[in-house]
Design a protein around this motif. Structure first.
Motif, PDB file in Angstrom:
ATOM      1  N   VAL A   3       0.797  -1.227   0.000  1.00 50.23           N
ATOM      2  CA  VAL A   3       0.000   0.000   0.000  1.00 50.23           C
ATOM      3  C   VAL A   3       0.829   1.277   0.000  1.00 50.23           C
ATOM      4  CG1 VAL A   3      -1.973  -1.096   1.100  1.00 50.23           C
ATOM      5  CG2 VAL A   3      -0.256   0.021   2.506  1.00 50.23           C
ATOM      6  N   LEU A   4       2.117   1.192   0.241  1.00 49.25           N
ATOM      7  CA  LEU A   4       2.930   2.397   0.358  1.00 49.25           C
ATOM      8  C   LEU A   4       3.069   3.169  -0.950  1.00 49.25           C
ATOM      9  CD1 LEU A   4       5.734   1.319   2.822  1.00 49.25           C
ATOM     10  CD2 LEU A   4       3.837   2.885   3.240  1.00 49.25           C
ATOM     11  N   PHE A   5       2.839   2.516  -2.076  1.00 52.14           N
ATOM     12  CA  PHE A   5       2.975   3.205  -3.349  1.00 52.14           C
ATOM     13  C   PHE A   5       1.631   3.561  -3.969  1.00 52.14           C
ATOM     14  CE2 PHE A   5       6.929   0.948  -2.643  1.00 52.14           C
ATOM     15  CZ  PHE A   5       7.833   1.990  -2.775  1.00 52.14           C
ATOM     16  N   GLU A   6       0.585   3.474  -3.158  1.00 55.35           N
ATOM     17  CA  GLU A   6      -0.738   3.926  -3.577  1.00 55.35           C
ATOM     18  C   GLU A   6      -0.813   5.440  -3.406  1.00 55.35           C
ATOM     19  OE1 GLU A   6      -3.088   1.961  -4.869  1.00 55.35           O
ATOM     20  OE2 GLU A   6      -1.780   0.209  -4.635  1.00 55.35           O
ATOM     21  N   GLN A   7      -1.874   6.024  -3.930  1.00 55.47           N
ATOM     22  CA  GLN A   7      -2.089   7.456  -3.732  1.00 55.47           C
ATOM     23  C   GLN A   7      -2.241   7.716  -2.238  1.00 55.47           C
ATOM     24  OE1 GLN A   7      -5.264   9.122  -6.027  1.00 55.47           O
ATOM     25  NE2 GLN A   7      -5.427  10.912  -4.704  1.00 55.47           N
ATOM     26  N   MET A   8      -1.504   8.697  -1.711  1.00 55.33           N
ATOM     27  CA  MET A   8      -1.557   8.995  -0.282  1.00 55.33           C
ATOM     28  C   MET A   8      -2.756   9.890   0.012  1.00 55.33           C
ATOM     29  SD  MET A   8       0.610   7.438   1.486  1.00 55.33           S
ATOM     30  CE  MET A   8       1.355   6.050   0.653  1.00 55.33           C
ATOM     31  N   ASP A   9      -3.819   9.249   0.479  1.00 54.39           N
ATOM     32  CA  ASP A   9      -5.024   9.978   0.853  1.00 54.39           C
ATOM     33  C   ASP A   9      -5.535   9.388   2.161  1.00 54.39           C
ATOM     34  OD1 ASP A   9      -6.157   7.555   0.110  1.00 54.39           O
ATOM     35  OD2 ASP A   9      -7.091   8.333  -1.706  1.00 54.39           O
ATOM     36  N   GLU A  10      -6.663   9.887   2.627  1.00 56.39           N
ATOM     37  CA  GLU A  10      -7.205   9.461   3.922  1.00 56.39           C
ATOM     38  C   GLU A  10      -7.483   7.961   3.956  1.00 56.39           C
ATOM     39  OE1 GLU A  10      -7.810  10.120   7.772  1.00 56.39           O
ATOM     40  OE2 GLU A  10      -7.207  11.660   6.346  1.00 56.39           O
ATOM     41  N   VAL A  11      -7.959   7.405   2.867  1.00 61.41           N
ATOM     42  CA  VAL A  11      -8.261   5.967   2.805  1.00 61.41           C
ATOM     43  C   VAL A  11      -6.977   5.156   2.964  1.00 61.41           C
ATOM     44  CG1 VAL A  11      -9.148   4.110   1.337  1.00 61.41           C
ATOM     45  CG2 VAL A  11     -10.325   6.314   1.398  1.00 61.41           C
ATOM     46  N   THR A  12      -5.911   5.579   2.293  1.00 64.46           N
ATOM     47  CA  THR A  12      -4.632   4.871   2.396  1.00 64.46           C
ATOM     48  C   THR A  12      -4.079   4.979   3.817  1.00 64.46           C
ATOM     49  OG1 THR A  12      -4.198   5.388   0.077  1.00 64.46           O
ATOM     50  CG2 THR A  12      -2.338   4.623   1.386  1.00 64.46           C
ATOM     51  N   PHE A  13      -4.194   6.152   4.439  1.00 66.06           N
ATOM     52  CA  PHE A  13      -3.730   6.311   5.820  1.00 66.06           C
ATOM     53  C   PHE A  13      -4.470   5.373   6.768  1.00 66.06           C
ATOM     54  CE2 PHE A  13      -2.524  11.008   4.943  1.00 66.06           C
ATOM     55  CZ  PHE A  13      -1.325  10.607   4.381  1.00 66.06           C
ATOM     56  N   ILE A  14      -5.779   5.246   6.573  1.00 67.98           N
ATOM     57  CA  ILE A  14      -6.570   4.345   7.415  1.00 67.98           C
ATOM     58  C   ILE A  14      -6.137   2.898   7.202  1.00 67.98           C
ATOM     59  CG2 ILE A  14      -8.901   3.398   7.772  1.00 67.98           C
ATOM     60  CD1 ILE A  14      -9.941   6.280   7.194  1.00 67.98           C
ATOM     61  N   LEU A  15      -5.897   2.510   5.969  1.00 69.83           N
ATOM     62  CA  LEU A  15      -5.439   1.154   5.667  1.00 69.83           C
ATOM     63  C   LEU A  15      -4.075   0.886   6.295  1.00 69.83           C
ATOM     64  CD1 LEU A  15      -5.921  -1.525   4.243  1.00 69.83           C
ATOM     65  CD2 LEU A  15      -5.019  -0.497   2.152  1.00 69.83           C
TER      66      LEU A  15
END
Length: 122
Positions: free
Chosen positions: A55-67
């Motif tokens: 997940v670290l190379f996904e778009q950094m948004d609120e959803v990614t932070f929660i994941l």
């Protein structure tokens, strides 16, 4: 009094040897190892580690932070039984493109509250 010990694999700059980590430092090393070790990379224990690399190379948004926070909580609670995790805060430094996990925890044996920052990924 030293309760926990671990080997710190970073070289001692004075004698070029590995050094010993004690207490909270040993726990912090364990947390770092859990989070930065990819699952299926440890022979004989393929479940050890985390899937943060996925997940670290996904778009950094609120959803990614929660994941990322969910992964951190799940793996620390699964593998590090010496602590109770109090808080996990995920931040992103755009300038350096770094994800940082700030963990606040209580050491069960001593009831001491400690914290650590772990740079995840790049």
């Amino acid at each position: 009094m030293d309760i926990f010990t671990d080997i710190d694999y970073r070289l001692n700059t004075k004698n070029k040897d590995i050094k010993l980590s004690l207490n909270a430092e040993a726990i912090n090393n364990s947390i770092r190892n859990i989070l930065l070790t990819p699952k299926y990379s440890v022979p004989g224990n393929p479940e050890f580690g985390s899937n943060l690399g996925d997940v670290l190379f996904e778009q950094m948004d609120e959803v990614t932070f929660i994941l990322i926070e969910q992964i951190v909580r799940t793996e620390i609670e699964r593998w590090e039984h010496r602590i109770l995790l109090n808080a996990v805060n995920i931040s992103y430094n755009k300038d350096y493109q770094q994800v940082i996990a700030k963990l606040n925890y209580t050491i069960i044996a001593t009831n001491e509250i400690e914290s650590t920052n772990i740079k995840l990924g790049v």
